[in-house]
Write an enzyme that holds these catalytic residues in place. Structure first.
Site, PDB file in Angstrom:
ATOM      1  CG  HIS A 254       7.025 -83.133 -41.015  1.00 22.75           C
ATOM      2  ND1 HIS A 254       7.869 -82.049 -40.975  1.00 22.75           N
ATOM      3  CD2 HIS A 254       6.361 -83.027 -42.185  1.00 22.75           C
ATOM      4  CE1 HIS A 254       7.712 -81.325 -42.065  1.00 22.75           C
ATOM      5  NE2 HIS A 254       6.793 -81.902 -42.816  1.00 22.75           N
ATOM      6  CG  ASN A 255       3.160 -82.248 -39.032  1.00 21.44           C
ATOM      7  OD1 ASN A 255       3.485 -82.331 -37.849  1.00 21.44           O
ATOM      8  ND2 ASN A 255       3.568 -81.260 -39.816  1.00 21.44           N
TER       9      ASN A 255
END
Length: 341
Positions: A254-255
């Site tokens: 994620h991210n």
């Protein structure tokens, strides 16, 4: 057991056209190339390429009609084989393959059909563009949008409100959720995009899930290999930049932000919130720790473990990863030390 030929060329390419691709002038009588083959097996009407000393013996006995060859090997080409001498034989070979086998360049329906199968499940609110192919068992969720001339493979799932661009290929058993996908994107079978990022916090003696409320952005001309996973962001989007190519079995947490025109080989793991610049190359089975920055045009060797930021343009290898010159100096010093014992 004899091998089957799955790709049969229905096209031929003039030798003069190949010469033009290689930036060469063509001064002999023109002839046609109808197929491509390996050095050791190519025959009449076929073209091969060679740019590595490992294959010198195969080059010497090739029976191909033509060979794309690096300048340093041109004297080794047999007399019956026409030489296209170029510093980039593999790149030109790729262009010739695309002309001979266009169906191998852009995947299509496994059923060889066009249009929407009566066995596909498409929500009434989904918007499907002109010329889209959706194979049996595929599902398109509420308010999803599928751009024109895209192909959705069998049992693929396109989640609610997902956007898929034009001329894309979404392979069989792919799941796309909470994502915006650009044009001309290829996603190979078994890939999962937009699932939860790995977010947990320790509270009250147990791990508590942190809701992941971001998404995924995949820009134009990206290719994602089979069984790759791209997690959605926790608060913002996970981003795969324009023209980037991911191999099979890559994990993008994620991210993560990956820049444009990167190449990432199989089994690479990129931990959360790491930023990778443009034109970065990462070898297979490398691991990258969270919250790092990898500068543009950096190179990371296979099986490396990256624990800190890498400046732009540098080549790092090893576990823990460090600049390649330092790594090989240390490796040589250890060998010398071992010999003394």
């Amino acid at each position: 057991m004899s091998g089957e030929t799955f790709f049969l060329s229905n096209h031929s390419v003039a030798a003069s056209q190949i010469a033009a691709l290689a930036g060469l002038s063509f001064v002999t009588e023109d002839f046609a190339i109808s197929a491509a083959g390996a050095l050791a097996t190519a025959g009449i009407g076929e073209i091969c390429y060679m740019d590595d000393t490992k294959y010198i013996e195969e080059l010497k006995v090739t029976r191909a009609s033509a060979c794309l060859i690096s300048p340093r090997f041109k004297e080794l080409v047999p007399g019956g084989t026409f030489s296209f001498v170029t510093p980039h034989p593999y790149a030109i070979y790729a262009q010739v393959l695309a002309l001979l086998y266009p169906e191998a360049t852009i995947p299509a329906s496994n059923f060889g059909t066009n249009g929407i199968s009566s066995k596909a499940n498409i929500h009434a609110s989904a918007i499907v563009g002109h010329g889209v192919t959706i194979d049996p068992g595929a599902s398109v969720g509420p308010n999803a949008r599928i751009g024109g001339f895209t192909c959705i493979g069998s049992n693929a799932v396109i989640g609610p409100s997902v956007r898929i661009g034009r001329n894309c290929y979404i392979g069989a058993n792919v799941t796309v959720a909470y994502a915006v996908v650009g044009d001309r994107v290829i996603i190979h079978p078994g890939t999962s995009i937009g699932q939860d990022g790995f977010g947990f916090t320790f509270l009250g003696g147990k791990w508590v899930k942190v809701p992941q409320v971001g998404g995924v952005i995949i820009q134009d001309d990206v290719e994602v290999g089979a069984n790759t996973t791209i997690d959605r962001g926790s608060m913002r989007a996970t981003v795969i930049g324009e023209g980037t190519k991911l191999d099979n079995l890559v994990q993008v947490a994620h991210n993560v932000t990956i820049g444009a025109h990167c190449v990432i080989a199989a089994q690479v793991g990129i931990a959360g919130s790491t930023t990778i610049g443009d034109f970065v190359a990462i070898g297979g089975h490398a691991g990258i720790a969270p919250h790092l920055t990898i500068g543009e045009k950096a190179q990371i060797g296979g099986a490396s473990g990256v624990m800190c930021d890498i400046p732009a343009g540098e080549r790092w290898v090893g576990l823990p990863a460090r600049p390649s010159r330092a790594f090989f100096r240390q490796f040589a010093a250890l060998k010398r030390l071992a010999k003394k014992k």
